[in-house]
Design a protein around this motif. Structure first.
Motif, PDB file in Angstrom:
ATOM      1  N   PRO A  28      64.791 -45.673  19.150  1.00 15.59           N
ATOM      2  CA  PRO A  28      63.703 -45.832  18.186  1.00 15.59           C
ATOM      3  C   PRO A  28      62.597 -44.821  18.477  1.00 15.59           C
ATOM      4  O   PRO A  28      62.295 -44.507  19.627  1.00 15.59           O
ATOM      5  CB  PRO A  28      63.218 -47.264  18.420  1.00 15.59           C
ATOM      6  N   ARG A  29      62.032 -44.285  17.427  1.00 15.72           N
ATOM      7  CA  ARG A  29      60.943 -43.332  17.586  1.00 15.72           C
ATOM      8  C   ARG A  29      59.633 -44.055  17.350  1.00 15.72           C
ATOM      9  O   ARG A  29      59.460 -44.722  16.341  1.00 15.72           O
ATOM     10  CB  ARG A  29      61.099 -42.178  16.602  1.00 15.72           C
ATOM     11  N   GLY A  30      58.721 -43.922  18.276  1.00 19.76           N
ATOM     12  CA  GLY A  30      57.477 -44.666  18.183  1.00 19.76           C
ATOM     13  C   GLY A  30      56.292 -43.796  17.831  1.00 19.76           C
ATOM     14  O   GLY A  30      56.410 -42.686  17.307  1.00 19.76           O
ATOM     15  N   CYS A  31      55.139 -44.297  18.164  1.00 20.65           N
ATOM     16  CA  CYS A  31      53.881 -43.652  17.802  1.00 20.65           C
ATOM     17  C   CYS A  31      53.708 -42.320  18.530  1.00 20.65           C
ATOM     18  O   CYS A  31      53.171 -41.377  17.964  1.00 20.65           O
ATOM     19  CB  CYS A  31      52.732 -44.595  18.132  1.00 20.65           C
ATOM     20  N   LEU A  32      54.143 -42.232  19.775  1.00 23.55           N
ATOM     21  CA  LEU A  32      53.953 -40.996  20.523  1.00 23.55           C
ATOM     22  C   LEU A  32      54.772 -39.859  19.937  1.00 23.55           C
ATOM     23  O   LEU A  32      54.352 -38.709  19.975  1.00 23.55           O
ATOM     24  CB  LEU A  32      54.313 -41.204  21.996  1.00 23.55           C
ATOM     25  N   PHE A  33      55.929 -40.169  19.372  1.00 24.69           N
ATOM     26  CA  PHE A  33      56.714 -39.117  18.719  1.00 24.69           C
ATOM     27  C   PHE A  33      55.974 -38.584  17.497  1.00 24.69           C
ATOM     28  O   PHE A  33      55.932 -37.383  17.259  1.00 24.69           O
ATOM     29  CB  PHE A  33      58.083 -39.647  18.302  1.00 24.69           C
ATOM     30  N   ALA A  34      55.343 -39.481  16.730  1.00 23.40           N
ATOM     31  CA  ALA A  34      54.611 -39.061  15.545  1.00 23.40           C
ATOM     32  C   ALA A  34      53.403 -38.221  15.925  1.00 23.40           C
ATOM     33  O   ALA A  34      53.071 -37.237  15.253  1.00 23.40           O
ATOM     34  CB  ALA A  34      54.186 -40.274  14.730  1.00 23.40           C
ATOM     35  N   LEU A  35      52.723 -38.586  17.009  1.00 27.13           N
ATOM     36  CA  LEU A  35      51.537 -37.836  17.421  1.00 27.13           C
ATOM     37  C   LEU A  35      51.884 -36.485  18.021  1.00 27.13           C
ATOM     38  O   LEU A  35      51.017 -35.625  18.127  1.00 27.13           O
ATOM     39  CB  LEU A  35      50.724 -38.652  18.423  1.00 27.13           C
ATOM     40  N   SER A  36      53.122 -36.283  18.422  1.00 31.84           N
ATOM     41  CA  SER A  36      53.486 -35.013  19.037  1.00 31.84           C
ATOM     42  C   SER A  36      53.852 -33.945  18.008  1.00 31.84           C
ATOM     43  O   SER A  36      54.181 -32.829  18.388  1.00 31.84           O
ATOM     44  CB  SER A  36      54.658 -35.218  19.995  1.00 31.84           C
ATOM     45  N   GLN A  37      53.791 -34.265  16.733  1.00 31.81           N
ATOM     46  CA  GLN A  37      54.151 -33.297  15.709  1.00 31.81           C
ATOM     47  C   GLN A  37      53.003 -32.315  15.497  1.00 31.81           C
ATOM     48  O   GLN A  37      51.855 -32.721  15.322  1.00 31.81           O
ATOM     49  CB  GLN A  37      54.480 -33.999  14.397  1.00 31.81           C
ATOM     50  N   PRO A  38      53.262 -31.008  15.507  1.00 26.28           N
ATOM     51  CA  PRO A  38      52.186 -30.006  15.385  1.00 26.28           C
ATOM     52  C   PRO A  38      51.345 -30.126  14.109  1.00 26.28           C
ATOM     53  O   PRO A  38      50.129 -30.009  14.201  1.00 26.28           O
ATOM     54  CB  PRO A  38      52.930 -28.671  15.435  1.00 26.28           C
ATOM     55  N   PRO A  39      51.917 -30.360  12.916  1.00 23.12           N
ATOM     56  CA  PRO A  39      51.042 -30.456  11.741  1.00 23.12           C
ATOM     57  C   PRO A  39      50.055 -31.608  11.833  1.00 23.12           C
ATOM     58  O   PRO A  39      48.888 -31.460  11.440  1.00 23.12           O
ATOM     59  CB  PRO A  39      52.007 -30.677  10.575  1.00 23.12           C
ATOM     60  N   LEU A  40      50.472 -32.734  12.400  1.00 22.63           N
ATOM     61  CA  LEU A  40      49.558 -33.861  12.538  1.00 22.63           C
ATOM     62  C   LEU A  40      48.466 -33.534  13.538  1.00 22.63           C
ATOM     63  O   LEU A  40      47.296 -33.859  13.321  1.00 22.63           O
ATOM     64  CB  LEU A  40      50.324 -35.109  12.975  1.00 22.63           C
ATOM     65  N   MET A  41      48.817 -32.873  14.632  1.00 17.14           N
ATOM     66  CA  MET A  41      47.811 -32.523  15.628  1.00 17.14           C
ATOM     67  C   MET A  41      46.811 -31.522  15.071  1.00 17.14           C
ATOM     68  O   MET A  41      45.610 -31.613  15.346  1.00 17.14           O
ATOM     69  CB  MET A  41      48.486 -31.956  16.884  1.00 17.14           C
ATOM     70  N   ILE A  42      47.272 -30.572  14.265  1.00 20.12           N
ATOM     71  CA  ILE A  42      46.350 -29.606  13.638  1.00 20.12           C
ATOM     72  C   ILE A  42      45.420 -30.329  12.677  1.00 20.12           C
ATOM     73  O   ILE A  42      44.207 -30.088  12.664  1.00 20.12           O
ATOM     74  CB  ILE A  42      47.147 -28.494  12.929  1.00 20.12           C
ATOM     75  N   PHE A  43      45.959 -31.239  11.881  1.00 18.96           N
ATOM     76  CA  PHE A  43      45.147 -32.001  10.944  1.00 18.96           C
ATOM     77  C   PHE A  43      44.093 -32.825  11.682  1.00 18.96           C
ATOM     78  O   PHE A  43      42.914 -32.823  11.314  1.00 18.96           O
ATOM     79  CB  PHE A  43      46.047 -32.911  10.104  1.00 18.96           C
ATOM     80  N   LEU A  44      44.497 -33.519  12.750  1.00 18.00           N
ATOM     81  CA  LEU A  44      43.543 -34.326  13.500  1.00 18.00           C
ATOM     82  C   LEU A  44      42.492 -33.457  14.182  1.00 18.00           C
ATOM     83  O   LEU A  44      41.320 -33.856  14.275  1.00 18.00           O
ATOM     84  CB  LEU A  44      44.285 -35.182  14.530  1.00 18.00           C
ATOM     85  N   ALA A  45      42.864 -32.286  14.645  1.00 11.81           N
ATOM     86  CA  ALA A  45      41.896 -31.379  15.267  1.00 11.81           C
ATOM     87  C   ALA A  45      40.876 -30.890  14.252  1.00 11.81           C
ATOM     88  O   ALA A  45      39.677 -30.807  14.552  1.00 11.81           O
ATOM     89  CB  ALA A  45      42.624 -30.201  15.904  1.00 11.81           C
TER      90      ALA A  45
END
Length: 62
Positions: A28-45
């Motif tokens: 199962p893929r959890g929250c940490l997998f979703a947060l490790s995606q580069p587009p999401l990290m760029i958006f959050l930054a």
């Protein structure tokens, strides 16, 4: 001629068989997998920088 091309494309789009390269369904893929995606990290930054700039503007210039 374009109708035949549309039919070929439509057949390929309807093919829903899973390829062998698909990840196994055991893990199962959890929250940490979703947060490790580069587009999401760029958006959050970007959102974080905008909030920081707005807060500094309110504190220092107003």
């Amino acid at each position: 001629m374009t109708c035949a091309a549309c039919v070929i494309i439509a057949r390929e789009m309807l093919d829903t068989t899973q390829s062998e390269a698909a990840p196994p369904q055991d893990e199962p893929r959890g929250c940490l997998f979703a947060l490790s995606q580069p587009p999401l990290m760029i958006f959050l930054a970007v959102i974080g920088c905008l909030l920081l700039m707005a807060s500094l503007h309110d504190l220092l210039l107003l």
